[in-house]
Structure formats: C-alpha cells, structure tokens
Design an enzyme around this catalytic site. Structure first.
Site, PDB file in Angstrom:
ATOM      1  N   ALA A  51       0.803  -1.221   0.000  1.00  0.00           N
ATOM      2  CA  ALA A  51       0.000   0.000   0.000  1.00  0.00           C
ATOM      3  C   ALA A  51       0.843   1.282   0.000  1.00  0.00           C
ATOM      4  O   ALA A  51       0.640   2.161  -0.858  1.00  0.00           O
ATOM      5  CB  ALA A  51      -0.978  -0.027   1.177  1.00  0.00           C
ATOM      6  N   ASP A 107      -3.537  -2.722   4.014  1.00  0.00           N
ATOM      7  CA  ASP A 107      -3.811  -2.009   2.765  1.00  0.00           C
ATOM      8  C   ASP A 107      -4.863  -0.932   2.973  1.00  0.00           C
ATOM      9  O   ASP A 107      -4.832   0.113   2.337  1.00  0.00           O
ATOM     10  CB  ASP A 107      -4.224  -2.985   1.671  1.00  0.00           C
ATOM     11  CG  ASP A 107      -3.021  -3.775   1.184  1.00  0.00           C
ATOM     12  OD1 ASP A 107      -2.707  -4.807   1.801  1.00  0.00           O
ATOM     13  OD2 ASP A 107      -2.366  -3.334   0.230  1.00  0.00           O
TER      14      ASP A 107
END
Lengths: 346, 346
Positions: free
Chosen positions: B47, B236
């Site tokens: 991420a 994420d």
C-alpha cells in the site's frame, strides 16, 4: 476411471501423481525398494493408497526372496517389512498394511515359502479391493451429512488417487452426488505439493463435479463470505481420542471452520485409526525436504541462503472435529468411547 | 539497501518485484500509463509503495500535459488522477496520495501550469521521503511490543519493498533489531504471488535478520508448537473501527493467532486508514486473474477446464487485532475512539 495403483504380472504399476494433471505417466515398480522410493518421492500418496502400495511392495519383496527354508524366508521378509514401514512416518496405513501382510505370512508359514508368496500377492490385491469397498461404505454413511446445494471445502486430496479408488473425503462427495445432491467443491491448492490444485481438481473434473481451486490462505475469506457449508478432509492417522493428523494445513482449516461455526468432518477409514496411541501429540510428523517449499518447477523462489521448514502434516485436536466418518458409520463426539467400541466390536 | 522506487530525470524507476529475488531488474516508467500498468502488474506493490508510485505517476502525467491555460491543464490532470486511483481498488494509499497531489495542484494553480508541474514533482518526492520517516516512527513506537528473543510471524511483505523504504511491519522488526533485540522472522510464503518467500526473505536476509520461509497453511502448525511469539502484518486499508484489509491470508493468520492467544499486531501508517468508512465490510476486495493461481512459472498446474478464484485481500475484523501501530503511536482496543482522535488531532 484411472487406476491409482494395480498389480500387473508381478509388478506394481502406479500413476505418477507428481506429474498429474499435466502428464499421465505410469511408474512400474519391479522390486520392493522401488515401491519404497515411489512412496517417499510422492509418486503415490494418501494414507490408504500408501497402505495398498506397502502391501504390494512387501508382496513384491517376498516374491524375490530365494530361500527354501521357512525361517530364512521369514527373516528376510521381516527385514523387508521393517524397511517398508519406515518409508514414511505419519500415515497409520503403512504399518497397518504391513502388519496385515505379516499375519498372512504367519498363518501360512507351515506351507512353505512358495505358498506364502502366493498368499501375500493375493492379500495385497485383496487390500486394494477392500479399500474401494470401504470407501464406498464411508460414502454411504457420510453423504447424509451433506445437503443438496452444499458447497464443500476440502484440503489436499482424499480422493480416488489417495486410495485404492473412489476416495475417503471425496468419496463422501461422490456418494452425495450419486444420491442426486448438487455439491460444489472448493479445493485448497495445498502447498507445497499442490494435491488440491492438481489432483482433487483433476478427479472432480473427470467425475463432472463442479470444483474451484483456491489458495490455502483464502479458505478463511470464503468462510467469512458465507461460501462454505461444510469441510471434509481425510486422515493420515487418528489417535484413540479422535485427534487427527492429516496434510499440513488441515489444522488451519479446522480452526477457521470452528470460528465460522461450519461443520468439520474427517473421513477416516479404520485403517487410519491408531487406537494404540492416546492423543495426537504422539503422532510423528514427517519433516520433508525444504526444497519442496523453496523451489517451484525446478527453480528457486526463496533467495539463496534462506531456509524453509516443511512439516508435511499437522495435528487437529478432536475438539475441532464435528464428526469422524468411518466404514462402520459416522462417529460424533465424544469420540474416545466410540472409537474404543469400534475396535472391540470389530 | 536497494531502492523500491525513485524519481530520476523525469522518469520513475522501480525495482521489478515480480522478478525478485531471482533477478534484480528495473522498470523505467516514462509516462503515467506505464506507472498504472506497473501497479496493476505488481512490478510495485504494498500500500505505501503504491501510494508513492501513484504520486510520482500523476506528477509524470502532469509534466506531459501541453496546456498553457490553467483550466485545461487541470481538467487533463484530474482525468489522469481518476485513472490512477482506479488502478487497484483495495489499498487506501492510491486515493490518499492522489488526493494529496490534487491539493498541491489546487494550492498552486494561480501560478500557472508550469509552476504546478514543478510543485507536483517536488510533492511526489516528498511523499517518498515522508513515507520512510513515517516507517521509522512506526518502528520506534512498535518495537516496544517485541521482546528480546521473540519469534515473529509475518504474512506477505510489509517491508522496505512495500514502502518508500524501511517497511511497516518489517520496519517494526528492524527497529527491534536496531534496539539490540534478537528477533527471528517466520515468513509465510504468501500465495499466489509469493511476496513472503521472495521479498520478505530477500529483505531480511539482506539486513542480516534470521528468516525462515513456511507455507501459508503451516502457520497454525508453528503456533500450535509454540514457535510464534507475535504476529505483525501490514495493512492495505483500515476502517474507522479498526477492521483491517490486508493481503489474502491475513485473516487466516489472525484467527489462528487468537486461537493460540498470540498477539496480532497491524502496522498501519495513517495513510492506510480510511476514516471515511465505518467497517471493513465496505472495503472493496480486488479479485485478480485466476491465472495467478492456476499457473506457476508460465505452466498450468490446475487441470484445463477447472477454474480458480483469486481474491487478493481479505478483511480482519478489529476484534482479532491486539494493537495497531501508527506513526503517531500504538493504538490498543477500543480502536474506534482512538482512530477518531488520531484524525481530529492531526
């Protein structure tokens, strides 16, 4: 259906499960040592199939013994049996099948080595045939646990390829389908050997049963999203209290199933139940070569200098097991007294 | 240490994470569309790293816009931003980084497109530098959760390669090691892309931190056998209540950790927390091509005609999370009021 293993003109023929489904190749074993190698190298795997292979292997070994005296024959045969039992440590069926072969040798020894050899060859084939019948009986008992429309998660391959034919866990699925129920199978790919992605998918496809492959680590995702109605797995060895050793990852699936209140069924023929041990903690867990994890298709994926651990099985405590399906019927908790009864009434 | 991503003479250079650790190759992106492709094809993943790539990508896109009028420039820039945000759906950082770039465009628009372009290029590099600083702050806060001698299980790669550098989950491990603690890492291989086997193993090896790779399905075995003291993973996207979306399999590890009373820590920089959504159920889970599961090194492993499902992420409810490590400190349950405070005090 493709045969997992067969006795052909004093040779043992096995489909090479390392190559399925990409290639359909056969390995022909002409002596017991090549059967041991085939078991160790995973040409054949699955507790019941290993039991059949072991029986055929010691029969093959017996045939080659050149000894006219019964005691010499027997000493050599016992040595072969010891080697065979040591091929892999976890599955109960190796020791179970070899023990059964030794009993045949005991019972016929008075007739001399040549007669013993014939009986051993017969017995090995009988173990194969019985195994298929046992699987069908498990299917008859077990399929009642499945409802029309159920989506069943399975781990590894406890199918025709893991047995003489038909399958234990997948035999239950087959029986449900034969009884007219629509069943969908979710198959964990089952690293590192990919029995689920390769073998379970191949078998289910061949039988026209809908199957979808998922990574092992996504089993929780599918449960959380309401995509799994039941879990069925096989067993390599169960203890007297119902603890179950099975392919690595089975324990993970069991813990996830409990967290989602999804029933977790173990299809375990009596040959996999080791009533001589009290709990699963006593079951030896085979540690296999790290290369099975660090390499894919011959090439490294893990960097040089980094190791892996590769336990081939794990142990699921009985408290995670909703039912054990055997050829004598379905056992529900508490397992200990029911397993005891199973063996005393046998 | 190898750089995950860098801005070089108006190009974006990324190490190709599909090829590590077997090959150390670099991908050079000359326009924003090749950055989008690199994000979608997993040349770069993780991420925070995706956030950096997205920022650099839209800066690259802005540089190429031929428009002297601010409104035309802005219309084109906004279109590029929309395309970039749509590259992958789950990680919060894509939208977060692009939003930050748009704010820079807003603030400097009165100076005309050429000035905006310069500021965007600056901002993208600033996001990269800040990301490393944020990771180090997370390490300082988080390493207190680890004791000397701890064996830490991690899933996927939340390391230097998943970020601007240093890492989130692995940053906490690095900080513990830098503080003099002996830490051993167990790395789930993380199918299907093998970020754990390839990337986490490679990073830890390069940093001299002991690491062992295991199959995802054996995490339960190692916990059951007392081999895991703590779990640390990245994130994420997290919701306002502390639910966490992370790499597929994270949920499995969390459920197993709870069953074994092992603490489960999430290292989540504030850029991954999406306070606009209430629970993890609202986080979109990317479904990727089934080929990532059915094929290995270019060849099929799953039989022809059998499909796979490939969810790339899963969602771990906050009740499984022992603590969330951010750059502002370590949050313990209840998360909801603490996350709210984090954003209002920011």
């Amino acid at each position: 259906m493709v045969k997992t293993i067969a006795w052909r003109e004093n040779q043992v023929v096995m489909i090479d499960q390392r190559k399925l489904p990409m290639k359909e190749r056969y390995v022909v074993c002409k002596d017991y040592r090549s059967v041991i190698r085939a078991i160790q190298d995973l040409v054949i795997r699955g507790a019941p199939a290993i039991g059949v292979a072991a029986a055929m292997g010691v029969a093959l070994g017996a045939l080659k013994i050149r000894a006219s005296r019964t005691d010499r024959f027997r000493a050599r045969f016992d040595a072969i049996c010891r080697e065979m039992v040591a091929a892999r440590p976890t599955a109960a069926n190796l020791a179970w099948a070899v023990e059964r072969m030794k009993q045949v040798a005991d019972q016929t020894s008075h007739r001399g080595p040549e007669e013993v050899k014939l009986r051993l060859v017969e017995e090995a084939q009988k173990i194969l045939e019985e195994d298929i019948a046992i699987n069908r009986a498990m299917g008859r008992h077990g399929h009642r646990l499945l409802k029309d429309g159920n989506r069943v998660l399975t781990h590894c391959n406890a199918g025709a390829l893991a047995t003489g034919g038909y399958g234990t866990a997948l035999g239950v699925v087959r029986a449900a389908v034969e009884a007219g129920k629509r069943i969908e199978v979710l198959s964990d790919e089952t690293r590192p050997f990919l029995q689920g992605a390769r073998l379970t998918a191949w078998e289910m496809k061949a039988s026209g049963i809908p199957v979808t492959v998922i990574t092992d680590n996504s089993a929780g995702y599918f449960m959380q999203n309401g995509r799994v109605d039941a879990v069925i797995v096989g067993a390599d060895r169960s203890a007297a209290n119902g603890d179950v050793a099975n392919k690595i990852g089975t324990y993970m699936v069991a813990v996830l199933a409990k967290a989602h209140k999804i029933p977790f069924y173990v299809a375990a023929p009596m040959s996999t139940i080791d009533a001589s041990i009290k709990t699963g903690r006593e079951i030896p867990i085979e540690q296999r070569d790290e290369k099975e994890v660090t390499h894919l298709r011959g090439g490294r994926t893990v960097p040089d200098g980094v190791g892996a651990e590769n336990p081939a099985f794990d142990m699921t405590p009985h408290r995670y097991v909703s039912a054990i399906i055997t050829e004598k019927g379905v056992l529900t908790p508490p397992f200990k007294p029911k397993i005891r009864r199973l063996f005393t009434s046998a």
